[in-house]
Design a protein around this motif. Structure first.
Motif, mmCIF file in Angstrom:
data_model
loop_
_atom_site.group_PDB
_atom_site.id
_atom_site.type_symbol
_atom_site.label_atom_id
_atom_site.label_comp_id
_atom_site.label_asym_id
_atom_site.label_seq_id
_atom_site.Cartn_x
_atom_site.Cartn_y
_atom_site.Cartn_z
ATOM 1 N N SER A 45 0.856 -1.192 0.000
ATOM 2 C CA SER A 45 0.000 0.000 0.000
ATOM 3 C C SER A 45 0.881 1.227 0.000
ATOM 4 C CB SER A 45 -0.930 0.022 1.227
ATOM 5 O OG SER A 45 -0.181 0.147 2.420
ATOM 6 N N LEU A 46 0.302 2.342 -0.461
ATOM 7 C CA LEU A 46 1.019 3.611 -0.469
ATOM 8 C C LEU A 46 0.708 4.393 0.801
ATOM 9 C CD1 LEU A 46 0.495 4.794 -4.171
ATOM 10 C CD2 LEU A 46 2.420 3.514 -3.197
ATOM 11 N N GLY A 47 1.700 5.151 1.259
ATOM 12 C CA GLY A 47 1.500 6.002 2.407
ATOM 13 C C GLY A 47 0.850 7.318 2.011
ATOM 14 N N VAL A 48 0.689 8.188 2.997
ATOM 15 C CA VAL A 48 0.056 9.481 2.782
ATOM 16 C C VAL A 48 0.875 10.313 1.801
ATOM 17 C CG1 VAL A 48 -0.642 11.640 3.894
ATOM 18 C CG2 VAL A 48 -0.996 9.456 5.066
ATOM 19 N N ASP A 49 0.217 10.824 0.774
ATOM 20 C CA ASP A 49 0.801 11.734 -0.209
ATOM 21 C C ASP A 49 1.901 11.092 -1.058
ATOM 22 O OD1 ASP A 49 0.559 14.165 -1.460
ATOM 23 O OD2 ASP A 49 2.054 15.161 -0.222
ATOM 24 N N CYS A 50 1.868 9.791 -1.215
ATOM 25 C CA CYS A 50 2.786 9.101 -2.116
ATOM 26 C C CYS A 50 1.994 8.647 -3.344
ATOM 27 C CB CYS A 50 3.426 7.903 -1.427
ATOM 28 S SG CYS A 50 4.556 6.956 -2.483
ATOM 29 N N VAL A 51 2.492 8.985 -4.527
ATOM 30 C CA VAL A 51 1.773 8.666 -5.757
ATOM 31 C C VAL A 51 2.733 8.035 -6.754
ATOM 32 C CG1 VAL A 51 0.120 10.542 -5.426
ATOM 33 C CG2 VAL A 51 2.205 10.943 -6.763
ATOM 34 N N GLU A 52 2.170 7.309 -7.719
ATOM 35 C CA GLU A 52 2.988 6.700 -8.761
ATOM 36 C C GLU A 52 3.193 7.700 -9.896
ATOM 37 O OE1 GLU A 52 3.328 2.531 -11.328
ATOM 38 O OE2 GLU A 52 1.645 2.878 -9.952
ATOM 39 N N ALA A 53 4.397 7.656 -10.489
ATOM 40 C CA ALA A 53 4.736 8.558 -11.591
ATOM 41 C C ALA A 53 5.356 7.757 -12.729
ATOM 42 C CB ALA A 53 5.693 9.649 -11.114
ATOM 43 N N GLU A 54 5.391 8.352 -13.900
ATOM 44 C CA GLU A 54 5.999 7.702 -15.043
ATOM 45 C C GLU A 54 7.521 7.830 -14.985
ATOM 46 O OE1 GLU A 54 4.490 8.971 -18.759
ATOM 47 O OE2 GLU A 54 2.396 8.480 -18.287
ATOM 48 N N LEU A 55 8.199 6.801 -15.464
ATOM 49 C CA LEU A 55 9.655 6.827 -15.515
ATOM 50 C C LEU A 55 10.122 7.594 -16.740
ATOM 51 C CD1 LEU A 55 9.022 4.094 -13.805
ATOM 52 C CD2 LEU A 55 11.427 3.609 -14.260
ATOM 53 N N ALA A 56 11.111 8.461 -16.548
ATOM 54 C CA ALA A 56 11.703 9.215 -17.644
ATOM 55 C C ALA A 56 13.014 8.552 -18.069
ATOM 56 C CB ALA A 56 11.949 10.662 -17.224
ATOM 57 N N ALA A 57 13.635 9.088 -19.116
ATOM 58 C CA ALA A 57 14.893 8.529 -19.609
ATOM 59 C C ALA A 57 15.970 8.564 -18.536
ATOM 60 C CB ALA A 57 15.346 9.299 -20.850
ATOM 61 N N GLY A 58 16.004 9.631 -17.747
ATOM 62 C CA GLY A 58 16.987 9.736 -16.680
ATOM 63 C C GLY A 58 16.804 8.680 -15.609
ATOM 64 N N ASP A 59 15.569 8.282 -15.360
ATOM 65 C CA ASP A 59 15.311 7.233 -14.376
ATOM 66 C C ASP A 59 15.880 5.899 -14.849
ATOM 67 O OD1 ASP A 59 13.788 8.899 -12.609
ATOM 68 O OD2 ASP A 59 12.122 8.752 -14.018
ATOM 69 N N HIS A 60 15.674 5.576 -16.112
ATOM 70 C CA HIS A 60 16.192 4.313 -16.647
ATOM 71 C C HIS A 60 17.719 4.290 -16.595
ATOM 72 C CE1 HIS A 60 12.352 2.717 -17.996
ATOM 73 N NE2 HIS A 60 12.066 3.894 -18.535
ATOM 74 N N GLU A 61 18.354 5.421 -16.882
ATOM 75 C CA GLU A 61 19.813 5.502 -16.827
ATOM 76 C C GLU A 61 20.318 5.308 -15.408
ATOM 77 O OE1 GLU A 61 23.685 6.998 -16.105
ATOM 78 O OE2 GLU A 61 21.876 8.023 -15.396
ATOM 79 N N LEU A 62 19.659 5.946 -14.454
ATOM 80 C CA LEU A 62 20.043 5.811 -13.052
ATOM 81 C C LEU A 62 19.937 4.366 -12.588
ATOM 82 C CD1 LEU A 62 20.615 7.042 -10.170
ATOM 83 C CD2 LEU A 62 18.125 7.139 -9.931
ATOM 84 N N LEU A 63 18.827 3.718 -12.869
ATOM 85 C CA LEU A 63 18.612 2.339 -12.441
ATOM 86 C C LEU A 63 19.639 1.401 -13.065
ATOM 87 C CD1 LEU A 63 14.728 2.320 -12.720
ATOM 88 C CD2 LEU A 63 16.044 2.166 -10.596
#
Length: 260
Positions: free
Chosen positions: A203-221
């Motif tokens: 479950s998600l906590g208060v004020d935590c939401v899902e977002a789309e991954l950007a190109a920078g996210d894929h590079e970081l991971l």
């Protein structure tokens, strides 16, 4: 081993570094190894600090730490430390610069308030791993307990397995990469930063939401997992702050009086 105490409750007030380490090599290539099985926590830390600060050795191995608490705390220089065994609570906290590898498990609050450097744990970690982390990388190849990265202010936490409840609680900056499943309350009351999850989220906590991954996210991971030889679990999901708690319009009574 007999341990003395003074009236203020400080253990071993007159302890000295035991000076038992075996030192090999010459010049900057020197390496040191010592056995902590028959040493107290303070003696282990005194010997470690003697080697790093006084002797200038940048590669130290501690054998048989015996799951003692508060080992390798407050090391503020670049060096490589290998802890061959398991640690108790508050290991490797308040460090700034060293690269530490722990071959066993660790208890609560490992790498608390780490400023910079790397801590790699080959097995599992207890709750509050990376509490108030400010920089560097904390890597746990196994599972961790609850409240991973509570009040994290920077740096990266990487978990190869699962995390417990309230992961990323009050996250302020930095990122967490969780390859496995996550317990309830993910990202509760987070302010900024990002949490990447490869498994299921209870479950998600208060004020935590899902977002789309950007190109920078894929590079970081890709880069972070490659550095530490961790196989990606597949597709990651990204979670960030929804910013609904970012509300500074309401003044406290004392503040309202000052404005008026």
């Amino acid at each position: 081993m007999k341990i003395s105490y003074d009236a203020r409750g400080l253990a071993e007030p007159d302890a000295q570094a035991p000076g038992i380490a075996e030192i090999e090599g010459e010049g900057p290539q020197r390496r040191a190894v010592f056995d902590g099985a028959n040493l107290s926590t303070r003696q282990i830390n005194l010997e470690l600090r003697r080697l790093v600060y006084t002797e200038g050795i940048t590669d130290v191995t501690i054998q048989n730490p015996g799951a003692k608490h508060s080992i390798a705390v407050g090391i503020l220089t670049r060096c490589r430390i290998t802890i061959d065994g398991s640690l108790g609570y508050f290991g490797c906290g308040l460090i700034d610069g060293p690269e530490i590898r722990i071959t066993g498990r660790v208890g609560w609050s490992v790498a608390e308030n780490m400023m910079s450097g790397v801590v790699v744990i080959d097995k599992n970690a207890g709750s509050l791993a990376g509490a108030a982390l400010r920089g560097g990388d904390l890597v746990v190849r196994g599972d961790v307990g609850a409240r991973t990265g509570i009040d994290q202010k920077g740096g990266t936490i990487i978990v190869g397995g699962n995390t417990g409840t309230m992961t990323g609680f009050m996250l302020q900056r930095g990122q967490q990469i969780i390859c496995g499943n996550v317990g309830g309350g993910l990202g509760d009351s987070m302010y900024d930063g990002a949490i990447y999850v490869g498994g299921q989220v209870a479950s998600l906590g208060v004020d935590c939401v899902e977002a789309e991954l950007a190109a920078g996210d894929h590079e970081l991971l890709e880069r972070k997992l490659r550095i530490y030889g961790i196989s990606p679990p597949g597709a990651f999901r990204k979670f960030v702050c929804g910013k609904k708690l970012w509300n500074y319009d309401s003044l406290e009574p004392a503040e309202r009086k000052l404005v008026l």
